[in-house]
Motif scaffolding. Sequence first.
Motif, PDB file in Angstrom:
ATOM      1  N   ASN A  23       0.623  -1.301   0.038  1.00 48.51           N
ATOM      2  CA  ASN A  23       0.398   0.049  -0.012  1.00 48.51           C
ATOM      3  C   ASN A  23       0.945   0.912  -0.139  1.00 48.51           C
ATOM      4  OD1 ASN A  23      -2.566  -1.038  -0.158  1.00 48.51           O
ATOM      5  ND2 ASN A  23      -2.319  -1.158   1.918  1.00 48.51           N
ATOM      6  N   SER A  33       3.490   1.674  -1.978  1.00 49.06           N
ATOM      7  CA  SER A  33       4.513   1.926  -3.421  1.00 49.06           C
ATOM      8  C   SER A  33       4.326   2.660  -4.370  1.00 49.06           C
ATOM      9  CB  SER A  33       4.286   0.195  -3.787  1.00 49.06           C
ATOM     10  OG  SER A  33       4.596   0.589  -4.996  1.00 49.06           O
ATOM     11  N   LYS A  34       4.701   3.513  -4.807  1.00 49.53           N
ATOM     12  CA  LYS A  34       4.293   4.136  -5.670  1.00 49.53           C
ATOM     13  C   LYS A  34       3.418   3.930  -6.580  1.00 49.53           C
ATOM     14  CE  LYS A  34       6.613   8.321  -5.856  1.00 49.53           C
ATOM     15  NZ  LYS A  34       7.733   9.730  -6.113  1.00 49.53           N
ATOM     16  N   GLU A  35       3.721   2.864  -7.364  1.00 49.45           N
ATOM     17  CA  GLU A  35       3.239   1.701  -8.291  1.00 49.45           C
ATOM     18  C   GLU A  35       1.301   1.245  -7.362  1.00 49.45           C
ATOM     19  OE1 GLU A  35       4.449  -2.579 -10.194  1.00 49.45           O
ATOM     20  OE2 GLU A  35       6.198  -1.349  -9.415  1.00 49.45           O
ATOM     21  N   TYR A  68      -3.057  -1.882  -9.408  1.00 48.26           N
ATOM     22  CA  TYR A  68      -3.795  -3.209 -10.109  1.00 48.26           C
ATOM     23  C   TYR A  68      -2.404  -3.138 -11.426  1.00 48.26           C
ATOM     24  CZ  TYR A  68      -3.458   1.046 -13.289  1.00 48.26           C
ATOM     25  OH  TYR A  68      -3.070   2.378 -14.467  1.00 48.26           O
ATOM     26  N   ALA A  85     -10.230 -10.060  -5.066  1.00 41.98           N
ATOM     27  CA  ALA A  85     -10.841  -8.709  -4.716  1.00 41.98           C
ATOM     28  C   ALA A  85     -10.731  -8.680  -3.074  1.00 41.98           C
ATOM     29  CB  ALA A  85     -11.244  -7.697  -5.369  1.00 41.98           C
ATOM     30  N   ASP A  99      -8.170  -8.232  -0.605  1.00 43.65           N
ATOM     31  CA  ASP A  99      -9.031  -6.743   0.566  1.00 43.65           C
ATOM     32  C   ASP A  99      -8.964  -5.931  -0.384  1.00 43.65           C
ATOM     33  OD1 ASP A  99     -10.396  -5.671   2.356  1.00 43.65           O
ATOM     34  OD2 ASP A  99      -8.849  -6.140   3.744  1.00 43.65           O
ATOM     35  N   ILE A 100      -9.666  -5.521  -2.233  1.00 45.95           N
ATOM     36  CA  ILE A 100      -9.296  -4.240  -2.193  1.00 45.95           C
ATOM     37  C   ILE A 100     -10.482  -4.768  -3.442  1.00 45.95           C
ATOM     38  CG2 ILE A 100      -6.658  -4.246  -2.362  1.00 45.95           C
ATOM     39  CD1 ILE A 100      -6.763  -5.441  -5.180  1.00 45.95           C
ATOM     40  N   SER A 101     -10.657  -3.062  -3.739  1.00 49.23           N
ATOM     41  CA  SER A 101     -12.102  -3.019  -4.707  1.00 49.23           C
ATOM     42  C   SER A 101     -11.947  -3.623  -6.281  1.00 49.23           C
ATOM     43  CB  SER A 101     -12.253  -1.537  -5.245  1.00 49.23           C
ATOM     44  OG  SER A 101     -11.099  -0.484  -5.500  1.00 49.23           O
ATOM     45  N   VAL A 102     -13.563  -4.161  -6.086  1.00 50.58           N
ATOM     46  CA  VAL A 102     -13.432  -4.832  -7.652  1.00 50.58           C
ATOM     47  C   VAL A 102     -12.671  -4.367  -9.013  1.00 50.58           C
ATOM     48  CG1 VAL A 102     -15.193  -6.056  -8.837  1.00 50.58           C
ATOM     49  CG2 VAL A 102     -15.103  -6.104  -6.359  1.00 50.58           C
ATOM     50  N   ILE A 103     -13.066  -3.112  -8.978  1.00 52.55           N
ATOM     51  CA  ILE A 103     -12.300  -2.405  -9.797  1.00 52.55           C
ATOM     52  C   ILE A 103     -11.072  -1.435  -9.922  1.00 52.55           C
ATOM     53  CG2 ILE A 103     -12.633  -0.075  -8.765  1.00 52.55           C
ATOM     54  CD1 ILE A 103     -14.040   0.107 -11.622  1.00 52.55           C
ATOM     55  N   LYS A 121     -10.088  -5.817 -11.553  1.00 50.71           N
ATOM     56  CA  LYS A 121     -10.205  -5.945 -13.586  1.00 50.71           C
ATOM     57  C   LYS A 121      -9.740  -5.144 -13.823  1.00 50.71           C
ATOM     58  CE  LYS A 121     -15.456  -4.299 -15.476  1.00 50.71           C
ATOM     59  NZ  LYS A 121     -15.291  -3.201 -16.140  1.00 50.71           N
ATOM     60  N   ARG A 122      -9.391  -3.633 -13.655  1.00 52.07           N
ATOM     61  CA  ARG A 122      -8.374  -3.190 -14.578  1.00 52.07           C
ATOM     62  C   ARG A 122      -6.882  -4.172 -14.566  1.00 52.07           C
ATOM     63  NH1 ARG A 122      -6.197   2.310 -14.775  1.00 52.07           N
ATOM     64  NH2 ARG A 122      -4.608   2.365 -16.534  1.00 52.07           N
TER      65      ARG A 122
END
Lengths: 293, 125
Positions: B7, B9-11, B14, B43, B47-51, B54-55
């Motif tokens: 969390n 990281s700059k990257e 996705y 996701a 523990d992150i969003s689906v979007i 998806k990306r």
Amino acid sequence: MENVIELQNVNKAFKGFELKDLSISVKKGFVTGFIGGNGVGKSTTIKLILNLLQPDSGDVSVFGLNYKKHEKEIKQRIGFVFDHNVFYEHITLSDMKKIIKPAYKNWDDGIFHQYVNLFELPLKKSIKTFSKGMMMKASLAFALSHRAELIIMDEPTSGLDPIFRRELLDILHDIMQDGEKTIFFSTHITTDLDRIADYITFIHNGQHIFTKEHYKIEEDYAIVKGETNLLDRDTEQEFIGIRKSNHGFEALTTNKQRTANLFGDMVILEKPTLEDIMLYTKKGNDNYVKSYS
Amino acid sequence: MQIIISNTSKEPIYEQIYVQIKKHILTNELQAGEALPSMRQLAKDLDISVITTKRAYEELEKNGFIFSIVGKGSFVSEQNNEMILERKRKVIEEQLLSAIQNSKEIGVELEELLELLTMLYKEDT
């Protein structure tokens, strides 16, 4: 992609406050986090979506239906979870169920008991003995037991301890697994959004500022830090809510790429949090809304 | 399949997922035809969003690492080594071109550029 909630050019005025030309859409199968400071219109917007308030002008539709003709049908398909107790306090959960159940065509006792077990809720204790977390769980169990397709929550995580907030987010992840349900929730705790929200809708002073994919925010926005001598009347136009001190400045940019091209190595660009965006928007206030649109 | 998200990281997240799944595919840890977890499952697990997942899957699909069948999920594509090499070569060409352009802008001669390249190439081992 299908929109579950659509607000089009909605206006609603109260004494000293108004929602101005608000257009918002919420996508099916995703979680949309609804953010904004206190008193910017979040709860008013939610009440409009639930038809607890009617707009002065503009349209509100849910599942592609309008409230004038389809109020009953829409309400059958929505589950809402408020941050305060909406139950009768002196009765038990099992009695409360008897009251709520007949209102819903799709009520399923099996699902209700499944969630009551999962959430470890006592059926035979009076609701007034419930903690805030239990109340929240009860509210969610009711919403899920009538197979709501759209779950609307007003500040569901506020006042809950971090452990329970995590638990709730896990439950929400589970609810989202079949891709058929939609969640729209307002919150102040923006870190919760990092774990679950697909889209972020941000309003300020009764106006819609943006609705974006969550990852898009860090692609567009950045916190800019640099020496104060970089600022003049022209360059200040590039930023929102500039904070100057004797040692340098900090500001928000809505166009990270442009700022990078303009200032190159002379500034530091950092990933903004949602809190940063809310804070600088409040600081930049009117200037922001202008530069955004 | 192991995926570790940072969390701090700059990257973007996705991108982290994309890079790690790609690596699993290129090292054959994930084999052609193998099913990936559904976007929604991944996701939840991370523990992150689906979007976000998806990306990552969309990028993997766009670059030919996976394919999706509606209602069935996403699967690892047959990897064509020739194609991957070709694609890499193209990227190198483009990057060199921009280095050349930059050099020309400030008058760096070919010889100097070659020297620099040789030095950097040897350094990075």
